[in-house]
Write an enzyme that holds these catalytic residues in place. Structure first.
Site, mmCIF file in Angstrom:
data_model
loop_
_atom_site.group_PDB
_atom_site.id
_atom_site.type_symbol
_atom_site.label_atom_id
_atom_site.label_comp_id
_atom_site.label_asym_id
_atom_site.label_seq_id
_atom_site.Cartn_x
_atom_site.Cartn_y
_atom_site.Cartn_z
ATOM 1 N N ASP A 31 0.859 -1.185 0.000
ATOM 2 C CA ASP A 31 0.000 0.000 0.000
ATOM 3 C C ASP A 31 0.897 1.236 0.000
ATOM 4 O OD1 ASP A 31 -3.267 0.219 0.999
ATOM 5 O OD2 ASP A 31 -2.086 2.046 0.847
ATOM 6 N N GLU A 152 -15.076 -8.590 -6.735
ATOM 7 C CA GLU A 152 -15.269 -9.029 -5.357
ATOM 8 C C GLU A 152 -16.687 -8.675 -4.906
ATOM 9 O OE1 GLU A 152 -13.320 -10.929 -3.294
ATOM 10 O OE2 GLU A 152 -15.261 -10.839 -2.326
ATOM 11 N N ARG A 155 -19.104 -8.302 1.633
ATOM 12 C CA ARG A 155 -19.772 -7.179 2.299
ATOM 13 C C ARG A 155 -18.966 -6.809 3.532
ATOM 14 N NH1 ARG A 155 -24.794 -10.629 3.633
ATOM 15 N NH2 ARG A 155 -23.022 -12.007 3.901
ATOM 16 N N ALA A 256 -37.182 -1.613 4.372
ATOM 17 C CA ALA A 256 -37.349 -0.170 4.200
ATOM 18 C C ALA A 256 -36.507 0.543 5.251
ATOM 19 C CB ALA A 256 -38.818 0.194 4.354
ATOM 20 N N GLY A 257 -36.014 1.726 4.928
ATOM 21 C CA GLY A 257 -35.203 2.453 5.893
ATOM 22 C C GLY A 257 -34.668 3.753 5.337
ATOM 23 N N GLY A 261 -25.988 3.246 1.604
ATOM 24 C CA GLY A 261 -24.829 4.140 1.643
ATOM 25 C C GLY A 261 -23.599 3.293 1.418
ATOM 26 N N CYS A 264 -19.746 1.419 -1.909
ATOM 27 C CA CYS A 264 -19.998 0.722 -3.182
ATOM 28 C C CYS A 264 -21.262 1.178 -3.912
ATOM 29 C CB CYS A 264 -20.042 -0.782 -2.944
ATOM 30 S SG CYS A 264 -18.422 -1.435 -2.504
HETATM 31 P P1 NAD Z 1 -10.164 1.210 0.456
HETATM 32 O O1 NAD Z 1 -10.272 2.654 0.199
HETATM 33 O O2 NAD Z 1 -10.533 0.659 1.793
HETATM 34 O O3 NAD Z 1 -8.659 0.731 0.156
HETATM 35 C C1 NAD Z 1 -7.958 1.064 -0.985
HETATM 36 C C2 NAD Z 1 -6.468 1.068 -0.640
HETATM 37 O O4 NAD Z 1 -5.701 1.224 -1.834
HETATM 38 C C3 NAD Z 1 -6.048 2.218 0.280
HETATM 39 O O5 NAD Z 1 -5.431 1.713 1.439
HETATM 40 C C4 NAD Z 1 -5.058 3.029 -0.573
HETATM 41 O O6 NAD Z 1 -4.026 3.637 0.185
HETATM 42 C C5 NAD Z 1 -4.523 1.945 -1.505
HETATM 43 N N1 NAD Z 1 -3.858 2.442 -2.719
HETATM 44 C C6 NAD Z 1 -4.218 3.460 -3.529
HETATM 45 N N2 NAD Z 1 -3.346 3.565 -4.555
HETATM 46 C C7 NAD Z 1 -2.437 2.578 -4.404
HETATM 47 C C8 NAD Z 1 -1.294 2.138 -5.169
HETATM 48 N N3 NAD Z 1 -0.944 2.754 -6.285
HETATM 49 N N4 NAD Z 1 -0.598 1.086 -4.723
HETATM 50 C C9 NAD Z 1 -0.947 0.446 -3.582
HETATM 51 N N5 NAD Z 1 -2.007 0.802 -2.831
HETATM 52 C C10 NAD Z 1 -2.745 1.853 -3.234
HETATM 53 O O7 NAD Z 1 -11.012 0.494 -0.690
HETATM 54 P P2 NAD Z 1 -11.948 -0.816 -0.588
HETATM 55 O O8 NAD Z 1 -13.214 -0.493 0.110
HETATM 56 O O9 NAD Z 1 -11.122 -1.964 -0.142
HETATM 57 O O10 NAD Z 1 -12.299 -0.997 -2.138
HETATM 58 C C11 NAD Z 1 -11.327 -1.375 -3.089
HETATM 59 C C12 NAD Z 1 -12.040 -1.735 -4.385
HETATM 60 O O11 NAD Z 1 -12.890 -2.872 -4.191
HETATM 61 C C13 NAD Z 1 -12.948 -0.626 -4.937
HETATM 62 O O12 NAD Z 1 -12.924 -0.671 -6.328
HETATM 63 C C14 NAD Z 1 -14.323 -1.047 -4.434
HETATM 64 O O13 NAD Z 1 -15.357 -0.556 -5.242
HETATM 65 C C15 NAD Z 1 -14.231 -2.557 -4.529
HETATM 66 N N6 NAD Z 1 -15.119 -3.276 -3.607
HETATM 67 C C16 NAD Z 1 -15.285 -2.831 -2.325
HETATM 68 C C17 NAD Z 1 -16.101 -3.544 -1.453
HETATM 69 C C18 NAD Z 1 -16.316 -3.072 -0.038
HETATM 70 O O14 NAD Z 1 -17.242 -3.561 0.607
HETATM 71 N N7 NAD Z 1 -15.511 -2.141 0.471
HETATM 72 C C19 NAD Z 1 -16.744 -4.716 -1.893
HETATM 73 C C20 NAD Z 1 -16.518 -5.148 -3.196
HETATM 74 C C21 NAD Z 1 -15.705 -4.423 -4.050
#
Ligand code: NAD
Length: 438
Positions: A31, A152, A155, A256-257, A261, A264
């Site tokens: 990261d 992915e 949830r 309902a609610g 948010g 995603c």
């Molecule tokens: P997040 O914001 O929690 O984490 C993203 C991470 O990526 C951050 O820690 C950031 O510092 C890091 N990052 C950014 N640029 C980088 C780079 N160049 N190299 C290495 N690390 C880097 O995001 P998230 O909630 O885990 O979501 C990630 C993806 O998965 C998104 O596209 C989201 O839509 C998708 N997704 C999320 C969920 C969910 O429930 N959160 C579920 C399914 C899919």
């Protein structure tokens, strides 16, 4: 067993990395956020996710999981690179692909052998072509690589369980060589008869957006039915239960609610509308789902106004701030809009959430942060429940009533039964169900 690099250690990346390590792979999670990696090096999970701490600790101890800010080294030492960086909403509503592009450039710069680049981040159809182009243009070595789409569906709040027991695994690939690697990585799940959908890359990318847009639409649909129920004095929870018993409909996502948010649904629905627009197509149903969701937040504020006969000068407890239970994620949480709407109308707010207080302090101003529900409801004119935390389900409501200045509850998640609340002596308002005044 593979050497795997997971780029991005957020909710998706860290869960993916930890679970793939648990399958026996050597995983390095990289990261660009130094403080996140520092905390992870101490086996400290930087956000709240049930069960994740244990699995991270276990795999660090077994030396299968490590953390680094050196993205290039992580890529060089791995055959498979999972891209799990954020794809937030751009100001125009599209998916911001700059982080994905950044990782693609790093892969190109460090391509020291054949690699499979797996897009786990939610990205619009066609992004894998872009990633392929960037890697091809950045690399000087000419080594082979394949880009695979593997969306992915986990949830937040049950992420580890969802990763380990998914409803399906989607693999979008154009190369048999890459598919073979992906099947081997997911073998522990495939052996448990988890269905696998193998398809082309663009179809795989669409599956994720179509699924999220459908679930968001289901929520907005039941919220519109709730709004009619409110007007005619019907009970939406019974309507939803009976609808859900129809196997063609199913019971989930029919509560309902205050609306959806999180990180995603809001951004993915908007990104899909934008993708459609760029293709000259007007995606009417998803647009309506977004509009209804925005409207539902305003409706919650109106419900609170109605219950308290104006909120100006009133002290109100806001209980539950995370966008849903079992997470500390506040991204696009209804609580933020509800709180700012109430503040703008002159209310004083006392807020509490079981786990999201640290995040809330960074996002909410001009409110009083409280240590527990009782502290929050003390001397208030009303209490608003915004997130359906289990902790709220078996509250000592007699104590809550005694502490409040005026026992009015606005339940934006239909946590309680109206008849019981009446019996306890509350004025009680909920979503799509008759209030105790009617
Ligand atoms: P997040 O914001 O929690 O984490 C993203 C991470 O990526 C951050 O820690 C950031 O510092 C890091 N990052 C950014 N640029 C980088 C780079 N160049 N190299 C290495 N690390 C880097 O995001 P998230 O909630 O885990 O979501 C990630 C993806 O998965 C998104 O596209 C989201 O839509 C998708 N997704 C999320 C969920 C969910 O429930 N959160 C579920 C399914 C899919």
């Amino acid at each position: 067993m593979y050497n795997i690099c997971v780029a991005g250690t957020g909710y998706v990346g860290l869960v993916t990395g930890a679970c793939l390590a648990d399958f026996g792979n050597n995983v390095v999670c990289v990261d660009i956020d130094e403080s996140k990696i520092e905390r992870l090096k101490q086996s400290e999970v930087p956000f709240y996710e049930p069960g994740l701490q244990e699995i991270v600790k276990r795999n660090v101890e077994r030396r299968r999981l490590s953390f680094s800010t050196d993205v290039g080294k992580g890529i060089e030492e791995s055959t498979v690179i999972f891209v799990a960086v954020g794809t937030p909403m751009s100001p125009e509503g599209e998916a911001d692909l700059s982080y994905v592009e950044m990782v693609a450039r790093s892969v190109g710069e460090h391509l020291n052998g054949y690699k499979v680049v797996v897009l786990k981040s939610t990205v619009p159809a066609g992004t894998s072509d872009l990633v392929e182009k960037i890697i091809g243009e950045t690399s000087t070595t000419g080594h082979d690589f394949d880009v695979v789409s593997n969306p992915e569906f986990l949830r937040e709040g049950s992420a580890v369980e969802d990763f380990m027991q998914p409803d399906r695994i989607v693999l979008g690939a154009s190369s048999e060589r890459a598919l073979k690697v992906m099947r081997e990585i997911y073998r522990p799940l495939i052996l448990q008869d988890i269905p696998v959908v193998e398809t082309d890359v663009k179809t795989s990318e669409m599956i994720k957006y179509a699924s999220n847009a459908f679930l968001a639409t289901k929520i907005s649909f039941i919220n519109e039915i709730a709004n009619i129920c409110e007007r005619i004095g019907a009970d939406v929870s019974v309507v939803a239960r009976a609808m859900g018993l129809d196997q063609r409909i199913g019971p989930r996502f029919l509560r309902a609610g205050a609306g959806y948010g999180g990180s995603c649904f809001p951004k993915d629905t908007r990104a899909l509308v934008k993708t459609a627009e760029s293709l000259g197509y007007d995606l009417k149903i998803v647009k309506a789902a977004i509009q209804v969701n925005d409207q539902q937040r305003l409706h919650m504020i109106e419900l609170i106004e109605k219950a308290l006969e104006s909120v100006a000068g009133k002290t109100i407890a806001v209980l539950g701030l995370a966008f849903k239970p079992d997470t500390d994620d506040l991204r696009e949480a209804p609580s933020l809009d509800i709180a700012s709407g109430l503040l703008a109308r002159g209310a004083k707010l006392k807020v509490y959430d079981p786990v999201a207080m640290e995040q809330a302090r960074a996002m909410l101003e001009d409110v009083t942060f409280c240590g527990d529900v009782f502290d929050a409801v003390r001397d208030t004119d009303g209490a608003v429940f915004v997130t359906e935390w289990n902790e709220f389900r078996d509250l000592d409501l007699d104590k809550v009533k005694d502490l409040m200045k005026s026992p009015t509850i606005i339940d934006c998640r239909n946590i309680y039964e109206p008849a019981r609340m009446k019996e306890l002596g509350f004025r009680y308002f909920s979503v799509g169900r008759p209030s105790t005044e009617e």
